[in-house]
Design a protein around this motif. Structure first.
Motif, short mmCIF file in Angstrom:
data_model
loop_
_atom_site.label_atom_id
_atom_site.label_comp_id
_atom_site.label_asym_id
_atom_site.label_seq_id
_atom_site.Cartn_x
_atom_site.Cartn_y
_atom_site.Cartn_z
N ILE A 98 0.77 0.23 9.99
CA ILE A 98 -0.27 -0.31 9.12
C ILE A 98 0.22 -0.40 7.68
CG2 ILE A 98 -2.57 0.13 8.16
CD1 ILE A 98 -3.30 1.36 10.88
N LYS A 99 0.93 0.62 7.22
CA LYS A 99 1.47 0.59 5.85
C LYS A 99 2.45 -0.57 5.68
CE LYS A 99 2.62 5.04 5.68
NZ LYS A 99 3.20 6.30 5.14
N GLU A 100 3.25 -0.83 6.70
CA GLU A 100 4.21 -1.94 6.63
C GLU A 100 3.48 -3.28 6.52
OE1 GLU A 100 7.54 -4.26 6.48
OE2 GLU A 100 7.39 -2.08 6.27
N ILE A 101 2.42 -3.45 7.30
CA ILE A 101 1.62 -4.68 7.22
C ILE A 101 0.98 -4.83 5.84
CG2 ILE A 101 -0.44 -5.85 8.12
CD1 ILE A 101 0.21 -4.49 10.85
N LEU A 102 0.40 -3.74 5.36
CA LEU A 102 -0.31 -3.80 4.08
C LEU A 102 0.62 -3.94 2.88
CD1 LEU A 102 -3.12 -1.13 4.65
CD2 LEU A 102 -3.37 -3.62 4.56
N SER A 103 1.88 -3.59 3.04
CA SER A 103 2.83 -3.68 1.93
C SER A 103 2.99 -5.12 1.44
CB SER A 103 4.20 -3.13 2.34
OG SER A 103 4.80 -3.96 3.33
N GLN A 104 2.60 -6.08 2.26
CA GLN A 104 2.69 -7.49 1.88
C GLN A 104 1.42 -8.00 1.20
OE1 GLN A 104 4.28 -9.87 5.28
NE2 GLN A 104 4.40 -7.89 6.32
#
Length: 318
Positions: A224-230
């Motif tokens: 989820i953090k990886e997705i939200l980093s964008q």
């Protein structure tokens, strides 16, 4: 004969008075009249309440207080653990409060799933069938088709993630499980009508894992953090920990923003003199109120019990 008639009349009058008194005592108590304190000219206004746990008295106080803040609020988000156990009688209790307060509540109420929606304290470990039963009860209460869902309100996107398992053989009682299907859906929803700088509001009962150790609970936290980093435009609201609302309740530049919502049922206070360095305050009621103007978002922490603001934070991601 006259004396007999008098006795009969006296009995009838006594019965009538008794019936009237019984009806008066047992009739539903009206909601106390609330003086409207203020309104807002913002483009969008909403509140987020976490962890009600079917504490009806605290929930009523929160409803009353939010109405005085803004009687024309657009949305109320219940961010999980609305009930203490996922039982029909507790959902019915919450539904009754919402119905009774229809005139004080926003027309839109978003109801998210938490971990306590998977609880029946008489069941030690849920079977797959029991997990499905708990989910179905939540879906009936929320009016949603899945534990994850989204909606657009006044051209702003509200996206709710939700655990698909709980207190079972495959996951513990506090951690959220987010399937690959839900993660792919999340990516699609974040990209939907995306505008650079325009706020996107994301909700999940459990907080992301940043190593702070307290009741962390998302198995797919890193994904989820990886997705939200964008998406620096995202403001993500998390509940679950019952943490007190303080200045550090808002975390910026992850690059997205994280907001701790506080809790309605009880609050955990940091206290060096208590065992474990914290204590439970059962009479604290905390929540979050938000105003949005264009791409500017103002987030306010609220001490509902004392009717005081705890903090105000302005965010602009442009």
């Amino acid at each position: 004969m006259k004396k007999f008639k008098l006795i009969i009349i006296t009995i009838i009058i006594t019965l009538i008075i008794g019936i009237i008194a019984f009806i008066y005592i047992n009739k539903p108590k009206p909601i106390a009249k609330i003086t409207q304190v203020s309104t807002s000219n913002a483009d969008l206004t909403f509140a987020v309440l976490g962890d009600v746990h079917e504490n009806i008295d605290h929930f009523q106080e929160a409803i009353n207080d939010l109405y005085t803040i803004n009687p024309s609020m657009d949305v109320l988000v219940l961010n999980g653990d609305s009930v203490d156990q996922g039982l029909d009688k507790q959902y019915d209790s919450m539904k009754n409060v919402l119905k009774k307060n229809n005139d004080l509540l926003p027309k839109t109420i978003i109801k998210n799933i938490g971990n306590h929606e998977f609880f029946d304290y008489n069941i030690e470990t849920n079977s797959a069938e029991q997990v499905e039963s708990f989910i179905n009860r939540y879906l009936e209460f929320s009016g949603e088709e899945k534990v994850y869902h989204d909606t657009w309100i006044k051209n702003y996107h509200f996206i709710s993630l939700g655990s698909e398992d709980g207190n079972s053989e495959t996951i513990n009682s506090v951690t959220a499980f987010i399937s690959n299907e839900q993660l792919e859906w999340f990516k699609e929803k974040l990209a939907e009508d995306y505008q650079k700088g325009k706020p996107i509001f994301v909700f999940l009962h459990q907080p992301l894992d940043y190593g702070n150790g307290s009741w962390i609970g998302i198995k797919q936290s890193e994904e989820i953090k990886e997705i939200l980093s964008q998406y620096p435009e995202v403001i993500m609201f998390a509940s679950h920990t019952h943490r007190n609302l303080e200045e550090d309740s808002i975390v910026l530049d992850k690059p997205f923003t994280i907001v701790n919502t506080g809790a309605v049922h009880y609050t955990i206070i940091r206290d060096a003199n208590s065992e474990g360095g914290r204590r439970i305050e059962s009479d604290y009621i905390k929540g979050i109120y938000i105003e949005v103007n264009g791409n500017n978002v103002t987030i306010k922490g609220r001490n509902i019990k004392e009717k005081q603001w705890i903090f105000t934070k302005e965010i602009n991601k442009q």
